[in-house]
Write a protein that holds these residues in place. Structure first.
Motif, PDB file in Angstrom:
ATOM      1  N   ARG A  13      70.629 -48.269  58.598  1.00 55.28           N
ATOM      2  CA  ARG A  13      71.455 -48.870  57.803  1.00 55.28           C
ATOM      3  C   ARG A  13      72.849 -48.557  58.728  1.00 55.28           C
ATOM      4  NH1 ARG A  13      72.062 -46.148  52.543  1.00 55.28           N
ATOM      5  NH2 ARG A  13      73.386 -44.937  53.582  1.00 55.28           N
ATOM      6  N   PHE A  14      72.993 -47.425  59.410  1.00 58.04           N
ATOM      7  CA  PHE A  14      74.189 -46.965  60.104  1.00 58.04           C
ATOM      8  C   PHE A  14      74.195 -48.054  61.209  1.00 58.04           C
ATOM      9  CE2 PHE A  14      76.449 -44.913  63.655  1.00 58.04           C
ATOM     10  CZ  PHE A  14      77.568 -44.588  62.776  1.00 58.04           C
ATOM     11  N   TYR A  15      73.231 -48.408  62.044  1.00 54.39           N
ATOM     12  CA  TYR A  15      73.036 -49.246  63.065  1.00 54.39           C
ATOM     13  C   TYR A  15      73.452 -50.505  62.801  1.00 54.39           C
ATOM     14  CZ  TYR A  15      71.255 -51.947  66.844  1.00 54.39           C
ATOM     15  OH  TYR A  15      70.908 -53.004  67.931  1.00 54.39           O
ATOM     16  N   TRP A  65      66.204 -41.965  68.584  1.00 57.36           N
ATOM     17  CA  TRP A  65      67.136 -41.556  67.816  1.00 57.36           C
ATOM     18  C   TRP A  65      66.833 -42.096  66.270  1.00 57.36           C
ATOM     19  CZ3 TRP A  65      70.261 -45.197  64.747  1.00 57.36           C
ATOM     20  CH2 TRP A  65      71.260 -44.319  64.094  1.00 57.36           C
ATOM     21  N   LEU A  66      66.477 -43.604  66.254  1.00 63.86           N
ATOM     22  CA  LEU A  66      66.166 -43.984  64.888  1.00 63.86           C
ATOM     23  C   LEU A  66      64.939 -43.146  63.904  1.00 63.86           C
ATOM     24  CD1 LEU A  66      66.544 -46.353  62.946  1.00 63.86           C
ATOM     25  CD2 LEU A  66      64.744 -47.442  63.858  1.00 63.86           C
ATOM     26  N   ILE A  67      64.093 -42.798  64.776  1.00 63.59           N
ATOM     27  CA  ILE A  67      63.011 -42.205  64.249  1.00 63.59           C
ATOM     28  C   ILE A  67      63.185 -40.818  63.637  1.00 63.59           C
ATOM     29  CG2 ILE A  67      60.521 -41.749  64.291  1.00 63.59           C
ATOM     30  CD1 ILE A  67      60.168 -44.156  65.533  1.00 63.59           C
ATOM     31  N   TYR A  68      63.601 -39.857  64.853  1.00 63.69           N
ATOM     32  CA  TYR A  68      63.825 -38.571  64.579  1.00 63.69           C
ATOM     33  C   TYR A  68      65.152 -37.865  64.631  1.00 63.69           C
ATOM     34  CZ  TYR A  68      58.936 -38.727  66.127  1.00 63.69           C
ATOM     35  OH  TYR A  68      57.534 -39.111  66.056  1.00 63.69           O
ATOM     36  N   GLY A  69      66.141 -38.805  65.037  1.00 69.24           N
ATOM     37  CA  GLY A  69      67.584 -38.520  65.116  1.00 69.24           C
ATOM     38  C   GLY A  69      67.772 -37.846  66.456  1.00 69.24           C
ATOM     39  N   GLU A  70      67.201 -38.078  67.357  1.00 68.75           N
ATOM     40  CA  GLU A  70      67.416 -37.294  68.632  1.00 68.75           C
ATOM     41  C   GLU A  70      68.040 -38.210  69.694  1.00 68.75           C
ATOM     42  OE1 GLU A  70      63.331 -35.941  69.550  1.00 68.75           O
ATOM     43  OE2 GLU A  70      63.330 -34.245  68.123  1.00 68.75           O
ATOM     44  N   GLY A  71      69.016 -37.675  70.401  1.00 69.56           N
ATOM     45  CA  GLY A  71      69.480 -38.482  71.512  1.00 69.56           C
ATOM     46  C   GLY A  71      70.668 -39.476  71.054  1.00 69.56           C
ATOM     47  N   SER A  72      70.970 -40.344  71.823  1.00 70.24           N
ATOM     48  CA  SER A  72      71.905 -41.525  71.432  1.00 70.24           C
ATOM     49  C   SER A  72      71.187 -42.525  70.608  1.00 70.24           C
ATOM     50  CB  SER A  72      72.705 -42.014  72.749  1.00 70.24           C
ATOM     51  OG  SER A  72      73.457 -42.688  72.538  1.00 70.24           O
ATOM     52  N   MET A  73      72.074 -43.293  69.921  1.00 68.03           N
ATOM     53  CA  MET A  73      71.842 -44.478  69.157  1.00 68.03           C
ATOM     54  C   MET A  73      71.608 -45.418  70.047  1.00 68.03           C
ATOM     55  SD  MET A  73      73.793 -46.728  66.527  1.00 68.03           S
ATOM     56  CE  MET A  73      74.828 -45.491  65.754  1.00 68.03           C
ATOM     57  N   PHE A  74      72.021 -45.424  71.120  1.00 66.12           N
ATOM     58  CA  PHE A  74      71.854 -46.599  72.234  1.00 66.12           C
ATOM     59  C   PHE A  74      71.069 -46.211  73.290  1.00 66.12           C
ATOM     60  CE2 PHE A  74      75.752 -47.844  70.067  1.00 66.12           C
ATOM     61  CZ  PHE A  74      75.270 -48.875  69.408  1.00 66.12           C
ATOM     62  N   HIS A 119      70.135 -28.797  63.886  1.00 63.62           N
ATOM     63  CA  HIS A 119      71.279 -28.399  64.412  1.00 63.62           C
ATOM     64  C   HIS A 119      71.149 -28.777  66.003  1.00 63.62           C
ATOM     65  CE1 HIS A 119      73.016 -26.505  60.920  1.00 63.62           C
ATOM     66  NE2 HIS A 119      71.773 -25.972  60.881  1.00 63.62           N
ATOM     67  N   PRO A 120      70.800 -30.048  66.208  1.00 64.14           N
ATOM     68  CA  PRO A 120      70.269 -30.247  67.692  1.00 64.14           C
ATOM     69  C   PRO A 120      71.445 -30.081  68.465  1.00 64.14           C
ATOM     70  CG  PRO A 120      70.407 -32.335  66.329  1.00 64.14           C
ATOM     71  CD  PRO A 120      70.720 -31.093  65.338  1.00 64.14           C
TER      72      PRO A 120
END
Length: 136
Positions: A13-15, A65-74, A119-120
């Protein structure tokens, strides 16, 4: 690492809000029906196969990022400094209201991550400090 459908929905939704994509545009881009897209966005039960089929239509979206919230959105830029930007453009909304909406969604995402004990960024910074201390 467990997959949290609600978190995936919030990030998707954010994306889509960032890209200013409405439901009709999402349906046209992905070929998916409104019920499936609405379930993903709201974090309700859906098949990961449906998510994968939808995500492959967003070339710049980082699935990690989408699945695990890791890294950049892009995804990272190409070697020539370009990326798939055919959906980028001028903001169609009132800029200040749009930025406030994005800020509110970021706060919501951050609070959900903290509530899960993630708290990545802090952990990555601590690891870099430890590495620096060890080498100096």
């Amino acid at each position: 690492m467990a997959i949290d459908l609600q978190q995936i929905g919030k990030r998707f939704r954010f994306y889509t809000n960032l890209k200013e994509l409405d439901m009709d545009q999402l349906k046209a881009m992905t070929g998916s029906d409104e019920a499936t897209l609405a379930n993903i966005i709201s974090g309700k039960n859906y098949l990961l196969d449906d998510l994968v089929a939808i995500v492959k239509n967003f070339k710049e979206l980082n699935p990690q990022w989408l699945i695990y919230g890791e890294g950049s959105m892009f995804k990272p830029m190409n070697g020539d400094g370009t990326c798939d930007d055919h959906h980028k453009g001028c903001l169609k909304k009132d800029k200040s209201a749009y930025l406030q909406q994005m800020k509110d969604m970021l706060i919501e995402l951050d609070a959900a991550e903290v509530a899960k004990g993630h708290h990545p960024d802090v952990e990555a910074l601590k690891a870099k400090l430890d590495q620096y201390r060890a080498t100096h």
